[in-house]
Design an enzyme around this catalytic site. Structure first.
Site, PDB file in Angstrom:
ATOM      1  N   HIS A 145     -20.687   5.876 -30.324  1.00 13.64           N
ATOM      2  CA  HIS A 145     -19.873   7.054 -29.886  1.00 13.64           C
ATOM      3  C   HIS A 145     -18.444   6.835 -30.445  1.00 13.64           C
ATOM      4  CE1 HIS A 145     -17.011   9.465 -27.825  1.00 13.64           C
ATOM      5  NE2 HIS A 145     -16.576   8.546 -27.027  1.00 13.64           N
ATOM      6  N   CYS A 167     -19.111  10.654 -22.514  1.00 11.81           N
ATOM      7  CA  CYS A 167     -19.241  10.570 -23.801  1.00 11.81           C
ATOM      8  C   CYS A 167     -20.651   9.966 -23.870  1.00 11.81           C
ATOM      9  CB  CYS A 167     -18.000   9.711 -24.441  1.00 11.81           C
ATOM     10  SG  CYS A 167     -16.532  10.243 -24.002  1.00 11.81           S
ATOM     11  N   ASN A 214     -12.091  12.025 -31.322  1.00  8.06           N
ATOM     12  CA  ASN A 214     -13.031  11.763 -30.362  1.00  8.06           C
ATOM     13  C   ASN A 214     -13.526  13.144 -29.696  1.00  8.06           C
ATOM     14  OD1 ASN A 214     -14.235  10.908 -27.744  1.00  8.06           O
ATOM     15  ND2 ASN A 214     -12.916   9.425 -27.652  1.00  8.06           N
TER      16      ASN A 214
END
Ligand code: UT7
Length: 324
Positions: free
Chosen positions: A246, A122, A280
């Site tokens: 993020h 990520c 996500n």
């Protein structure tokens, strides 16, 4: 000793264009509650997600990267022949070879591109942006396309409620080129390899995470990385117009923003909350959040954006950019 000629360097780099791509299929929390023991209220309160997008059969890491990349090139007012390098940050391609970058370059018509994939999970986009900026700064690349693209639904166990409710599919892209002034700051990156077991793959090739431990780590260790990125760029928290962490969990995003405000960030600092309608999306989340914020009129050209990514590794990276 023989001295070799070095590439002609440039004074700075900047993001010239942004783009993003999402699959068509919208999946709500109620949809998920039909197949696993979860519910809309829990997901909204604990993670902040209202809905996310899942890839269809035709969507792949490469196809989403191509769509986002083409939009970023058009947004920069360039054509494929103006680029010479493609980096695809990802951790979800079905096969390590051929790499995604070579396929993306070919499909976009970037001929004979230097191309490689980069896996920092990520944190991948911020790693890729750091490398892209350094390639252009050093003169090794004229302009580099850096993309984060992920099809997480390929590695999620659809019955595992600790991952299946969070992860989703998307791509986000940026074109990096030369600038008279630095408009991409130095990258602050690193790894916490002692915590490597916290996120990984099961024997059945499904992603697992120790959710609470990762949550604690992210809410304590990531704000200091963001502050370091600011320091490297010669700025302070008060200079930040938009914070783009993020999009792992809205509560993590809010915790990072709160810590930065304690260090002097402004109350009117825009904080990316793209997770609410996108989920996500790992390495895609930061460039896509920037693209969506700009489309919504919440950030403008010249704004100072603070980016910070984190994830499996555990890896992290952040930098300051001036919005295109
Ligand atoms: O992107 C890469 C980096 N990853 C991250 O940053 C993820 C960080 N971690 C998180 O975002 C959170 O830890 C999760 C969203 C994964 C989990 O949220 P949590 O608030 O840490 O939940 P928990 O695991 O502590 O579980 C709390 C309660 C438990 O019930 P009891 O024991 O208190 O009765 C769980 O069984 O919530 C229950 N629970 C759920 N309930 C409904 C756990 N998952 C769910 C669910 N739906 N999906």
């Amino acid at each position: 000793m023989t001295t070799l000629r070095r590439a002609a360097s440039v004074p700075g780099t900047r993001i010239l264009g942004l783009g993003s791509a999402q699959p068509e299929q919208v999946v709500t929390n109620d949809d998920l509650s039909k197949t696993m023991d979860t519910n809309d209220t829990w997901i909204r309160e604990r993670v902040g997600i209202v809905e996310r997008r899942f890839a269809g059969e035709k969507d792949t890491v490469v196809s989403m990267a191509v769509e986002a990349g083409a939009k970023a090139i058009a947004d920069a007012g360039l054509s494929p022949s103006d680029l010479d390098t493609v980096i695809v940050a990802n951790c979800t391609t079905k096969s390590p070879i051929p790499n995604a970058a070579a396929q993306v370059a070919e499909l976009l018509g970037i001929k004979a591109a230097g191309g490689f994939d980069l896996n920092a999970a990520c944190a991948g986009f911020c790693y890729g942006l750091g490398v892209a900026s350094d390639l252009v700064l050093s003169g090794s690349s004229k302009r580099t396309l850096v993309i984060g693209s992920e099809k997480l639904t390929d590695i999620v166990d659809p019955t595992d409620r600790s991952t299946a409710i969070i992860f989703a599919d998307a791509a986000g892209a940026a074109v990096v080129g030369p600038s008279d002034e630095p408009r991409i700051g130095p990258v602050a990156w690193g790894t916490a390899g002692d915590l490597v077991e916290m996120i990984g793959m099961t024997e059945r090739q499904h992603i697992y995470q120790e959710g609470q431990s990762v949550f604690r780590w992210a809410t304590t260790k990531i704000a200091p990385i963001a502050l370091k990125a600011l320091d490297l760029a010669g700025l302070t928290p008060a200079d930040v117009d938009v914070l783009v962490p993020h999009q792992a969990n809205l509560r993590i995003v809010e915790a990072i923003a709160k810590k930065l405000r304690k260090e002097g960030a402004r109350e009117d600092m825009v904080v990316a909350d793209d997770i609410v309608y996108s989920g996500n999306t790992s390495s895609a989340s930061i460039p896509m959040a920037m693209d969506h914020l700009r489309a919504a009129g919440k950030i403008h050209s010249g704004d100072v954006a603070l980016l910070v990514g984190f994830g499996a590794g555990l890896s992290y990276a952040g930098q300051v950019v001036v919005c295109p």
